[in-house]
Motif scaffolding. Structure first.
Motif, short mmCIF file in Angstrom:
data_model
loop_
_atom_site.label_atom_id
_atom_site.label_comp_id
_atom_site.label_asym_id
_atom_site.label_seq_id
_atom_site.Cartn_x
_atom_site.Cartn_y
_atom_site.Cartn_z
N MET A 12 0.81 -1.16 -0.24
CA MET A 12 0.01 -0.08 -0.11
C MET A 12 0.92 1.42 -0.47
N GLY A 13 1.67 1.02 1.47
CA GLY A 13 2.94 2.59 0.95
C GLY A 13 3.45 2.82 -0.90
N SER A 14 3.75 1.96 -1.50
CA SER A 14 4.27 1.47 -2.82
C SER A 14 3.49 2.09 -3.49
N ALA A 15 2.01 1.77 -3.41
CA ALA A 15 1.15 2.16 -4.34
C ALA A 15 0.51 3.53 -4.60
N MET A 16 1.09 4.10 -3.47
CA MET A 16 0.50 5.44 -2.63
C MET A 16 1.95 6.90 -4.14
N VAL A 82 3.39 1.96 7.32
CA VAL A 82 3.80 0.99 8.52
C VAL A 82 2.81 0.14 8.60
N SER A 83 3.20 -0.72 9.28
CA SER A 83 2.14 -1.86 9.58
C SER A 83 1.71 -1.44 10.90
N SER A 84 0.30 -1.69 11.50
CA SER A 84 -0.10 -1.36 12.49
C SER A 84 1.26 -1.51 13.72
N ALA A 85 1.67 -3.11 13.87
CA ALA A 85 2.53 -3.52 15.20
C ALA A 85 4.25 -2.62 13.95
N GLY A 86 4.07 -1.96 13.19
CA GLY A 86 5.58 -0.82 12.99
C GLY A 86 4.86 0.42 13.96
N VAL A 87 3.53 0.78 14.30
CA VAL A 87 3.80 2.29 14.60
C VAL A 87 4.37 2.68 15.24
#
Length: 349
Positions: A12-16, A82-87
């Protein structure tokens, strides 16, 4: 030329990077410690191995250790992917490298809890950045039906962007608008974020109908179980509304892109639906996870494990109406206690 930094090189980050670069911005895609192979590939020839596309030439790929250099230019926008775990990890990195109150747009989904109540991640990020860096950073968020692969293919995608200051939201969208990325705005951060997280949770229940059909088989006249699936989907929206209202959001948000739209697209495919199918077949969650999806992150199941006790506490003390949320209780029981996932049609309202 506008400068945008995206932290997180997952799909998703890359698609943005597509709408950002298509609008003329210079985009720096910064990978986390989990994105090393992706960053190496994108830096080499632009190819993103998980999206299956070549990213635009305007995209520069950097390792997370170079985040300070990427932010030194004071970008116009940071997109947090990032993933939610990576916040927590991302907050640490931003505190160490931010030189000013650069606006942040979160595409990360999830919620936080202290064991007694539930908080949306933008509020957590904004509070921690202010406490630890002194910067009053505007933190916005994106919700709605957005499959990364479709966005990367430049398929028409409609989202909803939320923030406390709609003028900041408008400035962020001015950097991202493109012929295929359509965004509406709202100041209902709580509603959008609760829907964004819980759509994964409720998609498990809708997906379970497919497993139940496999287990029980078609009827003699070849009838399927679309009635039950539709009823479960509708009940999920009703219970999502209960959560949004209890946490201070606008119930109308549930009927829009952030709620109904995102739940619909999540139910079409993905890990939450696959887990639901396994539960519908009759497997307990622990066995379904260990035997069939050991390496998969199932966001809806993780949410149940993290927030289930808090939700049950809120039901016990009356902040949530337990009788109005039979589906929520059934999913929590299935994920947290390995009970069968029961869709009690007669309890649906």
């Amino acid at each position: 030329m506008a400068e945008i930094v995206i932290l997180g090189a997952g799909v998703m980050g890359s698609a943005m990077t597509l709408p950002a670069a298509n609008h003329g911005a210079s985009v720096t895609l910064v990978g986390t410690h989990l994105d090393t192979e992706i960053i190496r590939s994108v830096a080499g020839n632009g190819w993103h191995p998980r999206l299956g596309i070549t990213l635009p030439e305007a995209v520069k790929a950097r390792d997370w250790t170079d985040l300070g250099d990427a932010l030194a230019k004071t970008p116009d926008l940071i997109i947090l992917g990032v993933s939610s775990a990576g916040v927590g990890w991302a907050i640490d990195r931003l505190v160490a490298t931010l030189s000013g109150p650069t606006p942040i747009l979160m595409i990360t989904k999830g919620l936080a809890t202290d064991g007694t109540t539930i908080e949306v991640l933008p509020a957590q990020v904004q509070r921690e950045l202010h406490r630890r860096s002194g910067f009053a950073v505007p933190v916005m968020a994106v919700g709605g039906p957005c499959i990364a692969g479709e966005l990367a293919a430049q398929r028409d995608t409609s989202v909803i962007v939320t923030g406390e200051d709609l003028s900041e939201v408008g400035r962020a969208l001015g950097l991202l608008r493109s012929p295929y990325y359509h965004a509406s705005v709202t100041d209902d951060i709580i509603g959008v974020e609760v829907c964004a997280a819980f759509k994964n949770f409720y998609a498990i229940s809708v997906g379970s109908v497919g497993g139940r059909l496999e287990r029980d088989g078609k009827a003699p006249n070849a009838a399927l179980m679309h009635n039950l699936s539709a009823s479960t989907f509708t009940q999920a929206l009703k219970e999502m509304r209960e959560l949004v209202v209890a946490l201070g959001g606008d119930p109308a948000t549930v009927g829009g892109l952030a709620g109904a739209g995102d739940l619909y697209v999540t139910c079409q495919a993905g890990r939450n639906g696959r887990m639901g199918r396994l539960l519908g077949l009759g497997l307990p969650y622990s066995q379904a996870k260990s035997d069939h999806m050991p390496m998969d992150t199932v966001e809806g199941a993780n949410l149940a494990l993290e927030l289930g006790p808090t939700i049950e506490r809120m039901m016990a003390d009356g902040r949530l109406d337990a009788e109005a949320m039979p589906l929520t209780r059934a999913i929590i029981a299935a994920i947290c206690r390995d009970e069968p996932l029961l869709l009690e049609f007669s309890r649906f309202h």
